[in-house]
Enzyme design. Structure first.
Site, PDB file in Angstrom:
ATOM      1  CB  CYS A 193       4.185   3.193   1.336  1.00  0.00           C
ATOM      2  SG  CYS A 193       4.437   1.903   0.247  1.00  0.00           S
ATOM      3  CG  HIS A 216       3.497  -0.059   5.224  1.00  0.00           C
ATOM      4  ND1 HIS A 216       2.353   0.852   5.132  1.00  0.00           N
ATOM      5  CD2 HIS A 216       3.914  -0.399   3.864  1.00  0.00           C
ATOM      6  CE1 HIS A 216       2.162   1.203   3.737  1.00  0.00           C
ATOM      7  NE2 HIS A 216       2.950   0.440   2.917  1.00  0.00           N
TER       8      HIS A 216
HETATM    9  N1  GLN Z   1       0.813   1.664  -4.964  1.00  0.00           N
HETATM   10  C1  GLN Z   1       2.304   1.982  -4.404  1.00  0.00           C
HETATM   11  C2  GLN Z   1       3.190   0.920  -4.875  1.00  0.00           C
HETATM   12  O1  GLN Z   1       2.940  -0.324  -5.246  1.00  0.00           O
HETATM   13  C3  GLN Z   1       2.306   2.149  -2.958  1.00  0.00           C
HETATM   14  C4  GLN Z   1       1.982   0.927  -2.372  1.00  0.00           C
HETATM   15  C5  GLN Z   1       1.792   1.206  -0.689  1.00  0.00           C
HETATM   16  O2  GLN Z   1       1.298   2.183  -0.415  1.00  0.00           O
HETATM   17  N2  GLN Z   1       1.966   0.038   0.089  1.00  0.00           N
HETATM   18  O3  GLN Z   1       4.423   1.180  -4.753  1.00  0.00           O
END
Ligand code: GLN
Length: 247
Positions: free
Chosen positions: A98, A197
């Site tokens: 992510c 995740h």
């Molecule tokens: N901040 C990034 C987004 O909103 C990654 C979010 C995350 O790692 N879950 O896309």
């Protein structure tokens, strides 16, 4: 090589800064699946202000909010880019999840419009359309390597792959890279980026072993990963499939 088996050097990037949704579980999964086979995992934790001192066979970075990503980007690009990129060019493996995945592409335009520089491991870029646009949230199922991988996603950024990028998987349920082109994640050499995740590896033991094998390809190419009792892992995998409305 130790008396029982090879050593696997894991560089765990920003464990406190980049650890959304229990992504640290990926390192725990890798450590255990190695130890159960007589592979000795050596973990080098890279905190915000640190500089990597050792080469690594496998780099792991988890997800993070935009602010954490801006901090991690500074540490990555100003102090650690050469080490990481040279190891990857030499065949080291990577799991970037992510926000960590976004930092391994060329750039991330955050929700507030600020530019966050990435390492360019993946020929891709990520654009966050703004906090007024619904995030990509939910259970994800993808076709990968003639099997399926599962997880959940929560990201605002949309990642678009460039001409030199290869998607990791094809979305069956969920949004994936950008909720438009059906791709999920990216692959470059032995580096994997993904929005999954979960943490992703415990409920996808086949992906975990794929990464361990790739990370050993330089130091112990002949080492065979013996079979494990993955009944609990596959039960969790099936549970995630059901949660996504699939069998
Ligand atoms: N901040 C990034 C987004 O909103 C990654 C979010 C995350 O790692 N879950 O896309």
């Amino acid at each position: 090589m130790t008396a029982s088996g090879p050593v696997l050097r894991i560089a765990y990037l920003y464990p406190d800064l980049m650890n959304l949704y229990a992504d640290r579980g990926n390192v725990t999964c890798l450590e255990r699946r190695c130890a159960w086979r007589g592979i000795t995992p050596e973990i080098q934790r890279l905190e915000w202000n640190d500089r990597l001192v050792e080469a690594a066979d496998l780099y792991v970075i988890g997800g993070g909010q935009d602010r954490q990503q801006q901090l991690a980007s500074q540490g990555l690009t100003t102090r650690n880019a050469d080490r990481i990129l040279s190891d990857l060019a030499d065949g080291a493996a990577m799991l970037a999840v992510c926000g960590g995945y976004q930092l391994m592409a060329h750039r991330y335009r955050a929700a507030d419009g600020s530019e966050v520089q990435g390492l360019g491991v993946f020929d891709a870029e990520t654009i966050h359309p703004g906090s007024h646009v619904p995030r990509c949230i939910g259970n994800v199922v993808c076709d990968w390597n003639e099997s399926r991988i599962v997880g959940f996603e929560n990201h605002g950024g949309r990642t678009y792959l460039g001409p030199d990028a290869t998607p990791l998987a094809q979305v069956v349920r969920g949004h994936g890279n950008n909720a438009e082109d059906g791709t999920e994640g990216a692959v470059a050499g032995n580096a994997i980026g993904t929005y999954l995740h979960g943490s992703v590896l415990p409920k996808n033991p086949h992906l975990a072993d794929h990464i361990i094998k790739a990370a050993l390809v330089r130091s112990a190419p002949e080492f065979e990963l013996g079979p494990l009792d993955d009944s609990a892992e596959w039960a969790a995998h099936r549970g995630a499939l059901r949660a996504a409305g699939l069998r």
